[in-house]
Enzyme design. Structure first.
Site, PDB file in Angstrom:
ATOM      1  CG  LEU A  99      -2.001  -0.978   1.396  1.00  0.00           C
ATOM      2  CD1 LEU A  99      -2.542  -0.961   2.817  1.00  0.00           C
ATOM      3  CD2 LEU A  99      -3.109  -0.681   0.394  1.00  0.00           C
ATOM      4  CD  GLU A 129     -10.322  -3.037   5.539  1.00  0.00           C
ATOM      5  OE1 GLU A 129      -9.442  -3.855   5.907  1.00  0.00           O
ATOM      6  OE2 GLU A 129     -10.777  -3.000   4.395  1.00  0.00           O
ATOM      7  CE  LYS A 131      -0.207  -0.247   6.260  1.00  0.00           C
ATOM      8  NZ  LYS A 131       0.798  -1.085   6.862  1.00  0.00           N
ATOM      9  CB  CYS A 438      22.962  19.832  40.558  1.00  0.00           C
ATOM     10  SG  CYS A 438      24.136  19.961  41.902  1.00  0.00           S
ATOM     11  CB  CYS A 444      26.278  17.335  41.101  1.00  0.00           C
ATOM     12  SG  CYS A 444      24.952  16.316  41.762  1.00  0.00           S
TER      13      CYS A 444
HETATM   14  S1  IVH Z   1      -5.022  -4.177   1.978  1.00  0.00           S
HETATM   15  C1  IVH Z   1      -4.000  -4.657  -2.297  1.00  0.00           C
HETATM   16  N1  IVH Z   1      -5.819  -3.857   4.467  1.00  0.00           N
HETATM   17  O1  IVH Z   1      -0.259  -3.509   5.143  1.00  0.00           O
HETATM   18  C2  IVH Z   1      -4.207  -4.229  -0.899  1.00  0.00           C
HETATM   19  N2  IVH Z   1      -3.540  -4.294   4.073  1.00  0.00           N
HETATM   20  O2  IVH Z   1       1.691  -1.721   3.951  1.00  0.00           O
HETATM   21  C3  IVH Z   1      -3.391  -4.980  -0.004  1.00  0.00           C
HETATM   22  N3  IVH Z   1      -2.193  -4.458   6.116  1.00  0.00           N
HETATM   23  O3  IVH Z   1       0.978  -5.802   2.803  1.00  0.00           O
HETATM   24  C4  IVH Z   1      -3.475  -4.705   1.381  1.00  0.00           C
HETATM   25  N4  IVH Z   1      -3.814  -4.126   7.540  1.00  0.00           N
HETATM   26  O4  IVH Z   1       0.124  -6.718   5.028  1.00  0.00           O
HETATM   27  C5  IVH Z   1      -4.776  -4.093   3.653  1.00  0.00           C
HETATM   28  N5  IVH Z   1      -6.668  -3.581   6.607  1.00  0.00           N
HETATM   29  C6  IVH Z   1      -5.642  -3.837   5.799  1.00  0.00           C
HETATM   30  C7  IVH Z   1      -4.341  -4.059   6.289  1.00  0.00           C
HETATM   31  C8  IVH Z   1      -3.313  -4.278   5.394  1.00  0.00           C
HETATM   32  C9  IVH Z   1      -2.527  -4.375   7.403  1.00  0.00           C
HETATM   33  C10 IVH Z   1      -0.813  -4.699   5.635  1.00  0.00           C
HETATM   34  C11 IVH Z   1      -0.697  -5.704   4.536  1.00  0.00           C
HETATM   35  C12 IVH Z   1       0.041  -4.999   3.442  1.00  0.00           C
HETATM   36  C13 IVH Z   1       0.691  -3.867   4.173  1.00  0.00           C
HETATM   37  C14 IVH Z   1       0.997  -2.708   3.253  1.00  0.00           C
END
Ligand code: IVH
EC number: 6.5.1.2
Length: 719
Positions: A99, A129, A131, A438, A444
Site C-alpha cells: 500500500l 479499516e 492497518k 544542580c 555533582c
Molecule cells: S489491503 C491490495 N488492508 O499492510 C491491498 N492491508 O503496507 C493490499 N495491512 O501488505 C493490502 N492491515 O500486510 C490491507 N486492513 C488492511 C491491512 C493491510 C494491514 C498490511 C498488509 C500490506 C501492508 C501494506
C-alpha cells in the site's frame, strides 16, 4: 527501529553452515534436534535455545547437500528446506500488493482527488479499516477446508506456512460452508499473547521478541519451534468468493465473516463506510483514538474504494493499488498507571522527573519508565502518582508522558512536590531555565562516577579509592574520568596523606589503564542499561568506539539482548557522554576491542558474502578463535571455581576474548566447563552430563598463548 528482522532466524541457511564430516555426528545432531522438538511438544523446558537449534539444523542441511547419500528419511530439514527457497515456492493467484502511504489530511485529499480524476467522478464510497502491524498471508480454502497458507514473500510467491497457521485464531481449519475461496489478511500477535510469548521464551532461556510484529513473523515462519506462541488473524480481502462477483468490499467481507473467518470489519472499530474525505478523516481520527484500547498493534488506517468497478477502473501500479491507501498514524499513545515519580540527576547535573509506570506496551515496546520532561511541565499538566497517564512513543525516541486522564484520578492523589535541593548532593538547584540543574554541574555525582570508572571491573586503577577521589573532586582537580589522565605527581602529592611514592605509583597506574580494552572503558563510563557483560557484548560487536558511536538505534539491536528500549537508551547515553569520550580519546585511552574484526569490515564482508552467496563472508570474519565453533559461532562456556590470576569477571572476559560465550549454568548445551579451585555442584553436573572439562590452569595457559599471538586451538590445551 528494526521491525522487519525477525528476532529469531527460522530459515535454515545451509549455504553458510559447516557440514558434519562424519555420518555419526550427522545422526547425533538429528537425534538432538528431534529430542529438543519432542521435549518442547511434551511441554517440558526448552532443551535448546533458538540459535543453537537453527545452527544445528543448518549444519544438518549443509551435510545433506555435501553428502546426499547420508540423508535420513524424515529428516528435520525436509519441511524447512521446502520453505527456504528465495521468495517462497507458493505462487500467489494474483500478486499480493503493498500500500502507498499518506501522513496527513492534505495528502489524503490529494490522493482522493487523484482517484477522482482517474475515475472521472467521485468514488462510490470508501471503507476504513485498521492497518494491522503483522504479516500478510493468503489462505486457500478448498471445499471449505484450509489447504494452504502462504506468506506474502516477494508479492508473487511466498513461503508455505500451512502447518504453523493451523492454530491461528480467526483462521478456521474449516469454513461454515464448503466453498473454495482465497482469503487474505494479516497474522499478528495480540499484546497479551506477546507478553505471554516473551515470558515463555525467556523462561526457556531464549531472547525475548523485540515487538509483537517480530513475534508474529518469527512464530509464523518458524518450524518445529519449541514453544507455543498464539497468533491471531484478521482478513482484509477475499478472492474468488463464489457469487461474490460485483460485490462491494464491505459486503464481500461480511460474507467472509459469515463463513467463520475473523475480519477487520469485525474488529472493535468495525468498518465505517464514508463518502467524503471529511468523513474519512473523522473515521480515521476515531480509529486513532481507539488505538490504545484494541489490545493489538495498529499503525494506521487503510482506506479502500468500496465498489469493485471503481477498483477496476483505478487499477494498480506494480507495487500498490491506486484504489487504496494507508493513512499512517503519528506516534503511538497508550494509557498506563503512574506508579511513582523519580527525580534523576544526569551526568551534567540536569535534574529531571522520570515516570515509573506499570508495564505498558507502546509502539510495540514494553515501557516501564518515561520522561516527564521538566518540573514546569509536570506541575502545569498536574500529573500525579496513581494517575492513569498517556504514554507516547514516537519512533525510536525515549517514551514520554503527555498528560493524565483527569476523569479517572483516584481519590487522594497528591500533587507532586518538586525537590527543594539536588537529590544527589543536597546542593542548590539552578531554576533559571526550564531544565533545572544542580549548581555543581558535572561535579555533582563526580565521586560516584569516578569510583565506578576506576573500579576493578572497569579500568582497574589501583590506589584510586573513594578517599582519594573525594579529595581530588573537592580540590577541583577532577570532574570527569578523562581529567584523571591529566593528573601529575606534583598535584597528587599535595593531597592529604598521599606521599610522593604513592603519588608516583598512582600516576603509573592511571597511565597503564589507558590500554584497557574498549569493553572496560564502556563499563567504566556507566552507560545506563548496560553493565559489565553488556559492555563486553557491545565492544565485541562494534569493535571500536567509533563504530559504536556511529551505530544507529537499529544497529544497536543487532547485539544480543538489546531491544528497542535499551537501544534507544544506549544511543542517547553515548551522545550524552560524547564530550567525555572525546576527552578520553584525546588522552590516548584505548578505543578498540582487541581480537575483534572492525564492525565496518565485518558488515562489508557479510554484504559481499550475501552478494556472491558463496559463504566467503565466514572466512572474511578473521581466523577462528579457540572458543569458536567450526561455523564461527561462540561455544558456550561455563567457568566455575577460580582461574589463577583472574577474578570471576576476568574469567568471563577471557571466555569472550577467546571467542566463546560465557554462561552461568551448566546444561547439555554447554560446550566446555572450566573447573578451578572451589568449584562446586557445577563441576559435578558437568561430569554427570559427560561434558568437556578443562582444568583452570590449562585455561589460563590457553589464554596466555592466545594473548601472545600463538594462535592456539582448544584441543592443544585439553587434558
Ligand atoms: S489491503 C491490495 N488492508 O499492510 C491491498 N492491508 O503496507 C493490499 N495491512 O501488505 C493490502 N492491515 O500486510 C490491507 N486492513 C488492511 C491491512 C493491510 C494491514 C498490511 C498488509 C500490506 C501492508 C501494506
Amino acid at each position: 527501529m528494526s521491525t522487519t528482522t525477525p528476532a529469531v532466524s527460522p530459515v535454515v541457511d545451509a549455504a553458510h553452515a559447516a557440514p558434519f564430516t562424519g555420518a555419526e555426528e550427522y545422526h547425533a545432531a538429528i537425534a538432538e534436534i528431534r529430542a529438543a522438538a519432542a521435549s518442547y511438544y511434551a511441554g517440558e523446558d526448552l532443551a535448546m535455545d533458538d540459535a543453537t537449534y537453527d545452527a544445528l539444523l543448518a549444519r544438518v542441511a549443509a551435510t545433506e547437500v555435501a553428502e546426499p547419500g547420508w540423508t535420513v528419511a524424515g529428516s528435520p530439514t525436509e519441511v524447512v528446506a521446502a520453505g527456504a527457497v528465495a521468495g517462497g515456492d507458493v505462487e500467489h493467484s494474483t500478486p499480493m500488493l503493498s500500500l502507498a502511504n499518506v501522513f496527513d489530511a492534505d495528502e489524503l485529499h490529494a490522493w482522493a482527488a487523484r482517484l477522482e480524476r482517474v475515475l472521472g467522478r467521485p468514488a462510490r464510497g470508501y471503507t476504513v479499516e485498521p492497518k494491522i502491524d503483522g504479516m500478510a498471508i493468503a489462505a486457500r480454502y478448498v471445499d471449505g477446508r484450509l489447504v494452504q497458507v502462504a506468506t506474502r514473500g516477494d508479492g508473487r510467491a511466498g513461503e508455505d506456512v500451512t502447518g504453523q497457521a493451523a492454530a491461528v485464531a480467526g483462521l478456521p481449519g474449516e469454513l461454515a460452508r464448503a466453498v473454495t475461496v482465497e482469503v487474505r489478511g494479516e497474522v499478528f500477535m495480540t499484546d497479551a499473547d506477546f507478553t505471554r510469548a516473551n515470558e515463555l521464551r525467556t523462561a526457556h532461556g531464549g531472547q525475548p521478541f523485540a515487538n509483537p510484529r517480530n513475534a508474529a513473523a518469527g512464530t509464523l515462519r518458524a518450524q518445529d519451534r519449541a514453544y507455543v506462541a498464539p497468533l491471531s488473524f484478521l482478513a482484509y480481502g477475499v478472492h474468488d468468493l463464489p457469487g461474490g462477483e460485483g460485490l462491494f468490499h464491505s459486503a464481500a467481507m461480511a460474507a467472509v465473516a459469515e463463513l467463520g473467518v475473523a475480519t477487520t470489519a469485525g474488529s472493535p472499530t468495525g468498518m465505517p463506510l464514508c463518502s467524503t474525505v471529511d468523513e474519512l478523516l473523522a473515521a480515521i481520527a476515531a480509529l486513532g483514538a481507539a488505538r490504545g484500547t484494541l489490545g493489538f498493534d495498529i499503525d494506521g488506517a487503510v482506506i479502500k474504494a468500496d465498489d469493485p468497478a471503481d477498483r477496476d477502473a483505478a487499477g494498480s501500479s506494480s507495487r500498490a493499488p491506486r484504489w487504496a491507501i494507508a493513512h499512517k498514524f503519528p506516534a503511538d499513545t497508550r494509557t498506563g498507571k503512574l506508579l511513582g515519580i523519580e527525580v534523576q540527576v544526569g551526568r551534567t547535573g540536569v535534574i529531571t522527573p522520570v515516570a515509573v509506570l506499570e508495564p505498558v506496551q507502546v509502539g510495540g515496546v514494553v515501557v516501564t519508565s518515561a520522561t516527564l520532561h521538566n518540573f514546569d511541565d509536570l506541575v502545569r499538566r498536574d500529573v500525579r502518582v496513581g494517575d492513569t497517564v498517556f504514554v507516547r512513543r514516537a519512533g525510536e525516541v525515549i517514551p514520554e508522558i503527555t498528560g493524565a486522564k483527569l476523569d479517572v484520578r483516584p481519590d487522594g492523589a497528591e500533587p507532586f512536590t518538586p525537590p527543594e535541593v539536588c537529590p544527589r548532593c543536597g546542593g542548590d538547584i539552578d531554576r533559571s531555565q526550564k531544565r533545572w540543574r544542580c549548581v555543581q554541574g558535572r561535579a555533582c555525582g563526580a565521586v560516584e562516577s569516578l569510583a565506578y570508572f576506576t573500579a576493578r571491573d572497569s579500568m582497574d586503577i589501583e590506589g584510586l579509592g573513594d578517599k582519594v577521589i573525594r579529595a581530588l573532586v573537592a580540590a577541583g582537580h577532577v570532574t570527569d574520568p578523562a581529567d584523571l589522565y591529566d593528573l601529575d605527581v606534583e598535584t597528587l602529592e599535595q593531597l592529604d596523606r598521599l606521599g610522593r611514592t604513592s603519588a608516583t605509583k598512582l600516576v603509573t597506574a592511571i597511565d597503564a589503564s589507558r590500554t584497557q580494552p574498549l569493553s572496560r572503558v564502556l563499563t567504566g563510563l556507566g552507560v545506563r542499561m548496560t553493565g559489565r557483560s553488556m559492555s563486553r557484548r557491545l565492544a565485541r560487536h562494534f569493535a571500536s568506539m567509533q563504530d559504536l558511536r556511529a551505530a544507529t538505534v537499529e544497529q544497536l539491536q543487532e547485539v544480543e539482548a538489546v531491544g528497542p528500549e535499551r537501544a534507544a537508551t544506549i544511543h542517547a547515553e553515548l551522545a550524552d557522554l560524547g564530550p567525555v569520550i572525546d576527552k578520553l580519546i584525546a588522552r590516548g585511552v584505548t578505543t578498540t576491542e582487541p581480537g575483534v574484526t572492525p564492525y565496518a569490515e565485518r558488515v562489508a564482508a557479510a554484504a559481499a558474502a550475501a552478494a556472491s552467496d558463496d559463504g566467503a563472508g565466514a572466512a572474511a570474519a578473521g581466523p577462528r578463535l579457540p572458543l569458536q565453533n567450526e561455523d564461527g559461532t561462540p561455544m558456550t562456556v561455563v567457568v566455575t571455581g577460580s582461574v589463577p590470576g583472574l577474578t570471576r569477571n576476568e574469567g568471563n572476559e577471557a571466555v569472550e576474548h577467546l571467542g566463546g560465550k560465557s554462561s552461568g549454568s551448566v546444561s547439555k548445551r554447554t560446550a566446555l566447563v572450566v573447573v578451578g579451585d572451589g568449584a562446586g555442584t557445577k563441576a559435578a553436573k558437568a561430569e554427570e552430563l559427560g561434558l568437556t572439562i578443562m582444568p583452570a590452569d590449562r585455561f589460563a595457559a590457553l589464554l596466555t598463548a592466545h594473548t601472545n599471538g600463538d594462535h592456539p586451538t582448544l584441543a592443544d590445551f585439553l587434558p
